[in-house]
Design a protein around this motif. Sequence first.
Motif, PDB file in Angstrom:
ATOM      1  N   ALA A 431     -86.826  20.800  74.621  1.00 47.97           N
ATOM      2  CA  ALA A 431     -86.158  22.160  74.875  1.00 47.97           C
ATOM      3  C   ALA A 431     -84.573  22.126  75.097  1.00 47.97           C
ATOM      4  O   ALA A 431     -84.007  22.982  74.407  1.00 47.97           O
ATOM      5  CB  ALA A 431     -86.944  23.065  75.958  1.00 47.97           C
ATOM      6  N   ASN A 432     -84.328  21.348  75.762  1.00 48.68           N
ATOM      7  CA  ASN A 432     -83.047  21.001  76.051  1.00 48.68           C
ATOM      8  C   ASN A 432     -82.288  20.630  74.677  1.00 48.68           C
ATOM      9  O   ASN A 432     -81.161  21.160  74.369  1.00 48.68           O
ATOM     10  CB  ASN A 432     -82.608  20.070  77.157  1.00 48.68           C
ATOM     11  CG  ASN A 432     -81.131  19.719  77.285  1.00 48.68           C
ATOM     12  OD1 ASN A 432     -80.547  20.306  78.169  1.00 48.68           O
ATOM     13  ND2 ASN A 432     -80.636  18.575  76.756  1.00 48.68           N
ATOM     14  N   ASP A 433     -82.869  19.649  74.138  1.00 53.45           N
ATOM     15  CA  ASP A 433     -82.348  18.940  72.761  1.00 53.45           C
ATOM     16  C   ASP A 433     -82.402  20.126  71.733  1.00 53.45           C
ATOM     17  O   ASP A 433     -81.176  20.300  71.007  1.00 53.45           O
ATOM     18  CB  ASP A 433     -83.275  17.902  72.198  1.00 53.45           C
ATOM     19  CG  ASP A 433     -82.821  16.683  73.380  1.00 53.45           C
ATOM     20  OD1 ASP A 433     -82.117  16.635  74.250  1.00 53.45           O
ATOM     21  OD2 ASP A 433     -83.866  15.880  73.184  1.00 53.45           O
ATOM     22  N   ARG A 434     -83.520  20.906  71.793  1.00 52.56           N
ATOM     23  CA  ARG A 434     -83.319  22.117  70.809  1.00 52.56           C
ATOM     24  C   ARG A 434     -82.210  23.182  70.880  1.00 52.56           C
ATOM     25  O   ARG A 434     -81.551  23.436  69.907  1.00 52.56           O
ATOM     26  CB  ARG A 434     -84.650  22.740  70.681  1.00 52.56           C
ATOM     27  CG  ARG A 434     -84.968  23.971  69.938  1.00 52.56           C
ATOM     28  CD  ARG A 434     -86.222  24.641  69.833  1.00 52.56           C
ATOM     29  NE  ARG A 434     -87.300  24.351  70.979  1.00 52.56           N
ATOM     30  CZ  ARG A 434     -87.448  24.776  72.287  1.00 52.56           C
ATOM     31  NH1 ARG A 434     -86.593  26.083  72.122  1.00 52.56           N
ATOM     32  NH2 ARG A 434     -88.481  24.292  72.866  1.00 52.56           N
ATOM     33  N   TYR A 435     -82.083  23.455  72.093  1.00 54.44           N
ATOM     34  CA  TYR A 435     -81.002  24.282  72.500  1.00 54.44           C
ATOM     35  C   TYR A 435     -79.677  23.691  72.200  1.00 54.44           C
ATOM     36  O   TYR A 435     -78.757  24.459  71.570  1.00 54.44           O
ATOM     37  CB  TYR A 435     -80.984  24.899  73.909  1.00 54.44           C
ATOM     38  CG  TYR A 435     -79.983  25.858  74.250  1.00 54.44           C
ATOM     39  CD1 TYR A 435     -80.079  27.098  73.970  1.00 54.44           C
ATOM     40  CD2 TYR A 435     -78.944  25.466  75.327  1.00 54.44           C
ATOM     41  CE1 TYR A 435     -79.163  28.115  74.264  1.00 54.44           C
ATOM     42  CE2 TYR A 435     -78.012  26.465  75.668  1.00 54.44           C
ATOM     43  CZ  TYR A 435     -78.186  27.834  75.083  1.00 54.44           C
ATOM     44  OH  TYR A 435     -77.196  28.615  75.546  1.00 54.44           O
ATOM     45  N   PHE A 436     -79.318  22.520  72.654  1.00 53.22           N
ATOM     46  CA  PHE A 436     -78.023  22.159  72.443  1.00 53.22           C
ATOM     47  C   PHE A 436     -77.717  21.757  70.769  1.00 53.22           C
ATOM     48  O   PHE A 436     -76.625  22.102  70.269  1.00 53.22           O
ATOM     49  CB  PHE A 436     -77.912  20.491  72.987  1.00 53.22           C
ATOM     50  CG  PHE A 436     -76.663  20.046  73.038  1.00 53.22           C
ATOM     51  CD1 PHE A 436     -75.607  20.372  73.692  1.00 53.22           C
ATOM     52  CD2 PHE A 436     -76.188  18.785  72.300  1.00 53.22           C
ATOM     53  CE1 PHE A 436     -74.319  19.740  73.553  1.00 53.22           C
ATOM     54  CE2 PHE A 436     -75.201  18.027  72.206  1.00 53.22           C
ATOM     55  CZ  PHE A 436     -74.093  18.604  72.904  1.00 53.22           C
ATOM     56  N   ASP A 437     -78.841  21.314  70.222  1.00 50.62           N
ATOM     57  CA  ASP A 437     -78.601  21.341  68.598  1.00 50.62           C
ATOM     58  C   ASP A 437     -78.370  22.782  68.188  1.00 50.62           C
ATOM     59  O   ASP A 437     -77.389  22.645  67.089  1.00 50.62           O
ATOM     60  CB  ASP A 437     -79.773  20.906  67.777  1.00 50.62           C
ATOM     61  CG  ASP A 437     -80.074  19.634  68.208  1.00 50.62           C
ATOM     62  OD1 ASP A 437     -79.289  18.838  68.486  1.00 50.62           O
ATOM     63  OD2 ASP A 437     -81.334  19.037  67.994  1.00 50.62           O
ATOM     64  N   GLU A 438     -78.671  23.828  68.875  1.00 58.53           N
ATOM     65  CA  GLU A 438     -78.622  25.171  68.318  1.00 58.53           C
ATOM     66  C   GLU A 438     -77.038  25.581  68.548  1.00 58.53           C
ATOM     67  O   GLU A 438     -76.269  25.986  67.586  1.00 58.53           O
ATOM     68  CB  GLU A 438     -79.464  26.107  68.799  1.00 58.53           C
ATOM     69  CG  GLU A 438     -79.162  27.529  68.236  1.00 58.53           C
ATOM     70  CD  GLU A 438     -79.786  28.594  69.126  1.00 58.53           C
ATOM     71  OE1 GLU A 438     -79.752  29.936  69.213  1.00 58.53           O
ATOM     72  OE2 GLU A 438     -80.773  28.141  70.038  1.00 58.53           O
ATOM     73  N   MET A 439     -76.711  25.363  69.695  1.00 64.52           N
ATOM     74  CA  MET A 439     -75.311  25.299  69.988  1.00 64.52           C
ATOM     75  C   MET A 439     -74.313  24.575  68.835  1.00 64.52           C
ATOM     76  O   MET A 439     -73.160  25.096  68.613  1.00 64.52           O
ATOM     77  CB  MET A 439     -74.928  24.987  71.581  1.00 64.52           C
ATOM     78  CG  MET A 439     -75.924  25.836  72.729  1.00 64.52           C
ATOM     79  SD  MET A 439     -75.443  27.406  72.733  1.00 64.52           S
ATOM     80  CE  MET A 439     -76.906  28.151  71.543  1.00 64.52           C
ATOM     81  N   MET A 440     -74.502  23.569  68.653  1.00 59.84           N
ATOM     82  CA  MET A 440     -73.743  22.795  67.822  1.00 59.84           C
ATOM     83  C   MET A 440     -73.760  23.446  66.383  1.00 59.84           C
ATOM     84  O   MET A 440     -72.614  23.277  65.800  1.00 59.84           O
ATOM     85  CB  MET A 440     -74.149  21.312  67.689  1.00 59.84           C
ATOM     86  CG  MET A 440     -74.268  20.603  69.214  1.00 59.84           C
ATOM     87  SD  MET A 440     -72.469  20.207  69.527  1.00 59.84           S
ATOM     88  CE  MET A 440     -72.564  21.475  70.855  1.00 59.84           C
TER      89      MET A 440
END
Length: 493
Positions: A431-440
């Motif tokens: 979930a963390n990686d998915r959110y960070f990828d979205e922010m990028m």
Amino acid sequence: MTVPDHDTIIVGAGFSGIGAGISLDKAGLGDYLIIEAGDGPGGTWYWNTYPGIAVDIPSFSYQFSFEQSPEWTRTYAPGHELRAYAEHCVDKYRLRPKIRFNTKVLGAVFDDDQNLWRVEIDSGDVVTSRFLINACGALVTPNLPDIDGVDSFAGVTMHTARWDHSQDLSGKRVAVIGTGASAVQVIPEIAPVVKQLTVFQRTPIWCFPKFDVPLSPTVRRMMRLPGGHVVQRLISQGFVELTFTLPAQYFTINPIAKNMSKAGEAYLRKEVHDPEVREKLTPDYAVGCKRPGFHNTYLSTYNRDNVELVTEPIDKITGSGVATVDGATREADVLILATGFKVMDTDEMPTFSVTGAGGRSWSRHWQEHRLQAYEGVSVPGFPNFFTVFGPYGYVGSSYFALIETQTHHIVRCLKHARHKSARRVEVTQEANDRYFDEMMRKRHRQIFWQESCQRANSYYFDKNGDAPLRPTTTLEAYWRSRRFPLRDYAFSS
């Protein structure tokens, strides 16, 4: 099995801590302790008391949506009114018995075996809790300048964040280092009373007029009418969203943002008479790259005979003044450091050390993996730990919008943990990686990634060159705090 002293510990009794406490009480999760370093609530508005301090968001937006004050005297509340509002909220919602003042948190360590936090305080005691909420604000820890000799000045030295009201500046020679948001407010206040004011500027700030007017008795009566405060808040929120959030977060597709520099230049021409001084005060970066100033007399203060703007880099501070690289020295009796706060510093987010599961260091984790947090709240490897002001949580509108959004997120997790009798709550790595990828993916449309922002020297940027502000609107952040999938967290006993 160890029974913790409290279900939840909240660190900080600023508006984040106040909002977290109120939210927990409303959810029936009232077994908590708030730990605060100061002797009163208010956070930023407790520590910062320099002359001219005021909010730069309209008062109607800079307050809790559920506790709208009819007591504001101006469209932009002065600092002492914000501190009074904090006291009011603490008393109305009966938080004071749950706050331990004059107590500093030194560190927190997660106990893997017992699934609880051990919080060390400056008395030497350790307080335990199942959950830990970091409610430390961003504008609290002063950022001291890295200038040779700053400790050798023989006169009075003070940071704007720790103003010494026992000092009388009348007739004194005063040097101010910095022209950020605090300097914009303090410089016009002290210029009329000092003998000589020398302002040392590294990077100019965009400054715009501020519709700061007294609120008439009629307007204040309207604030007490049913629905009156709702209308005022909607207008205020719309203004905030249009003037910062949308231009900053959607710069590439927002034509308003691209015209704001012209408006700033026009205001400079109107306010500053000397063309050379005006040139020095003109930023060479786009509006929004760094926090702009809003003040009606800051720029015109440079028209005064007793005010000098210096843009030559500082070489060192001597016992009697400030020396610049061109060999000149400006003598001073008082040195004011208007050098801001440690905002994107991994050792100050939070202001105490945090050791998570398996001895993992919070600050080292961010140093190695960049600033990131799921929805700006949680980080994998740090169970039962939540933060209000986390990376990619704040959209740039009213700080109160952030508080209400993030505390709602936290309370959803804690209520679900109670429902499942879970003693451990941890966001998943996926979930963390998915959110960070979205922010990028979304950040390219922000103002911060335009070429001119490289010259802004903005505290929005961390040491990795990231600007961890959430590239969305306030409304989207609010909606997501109520809709994020709880399966993004692992709940276990």
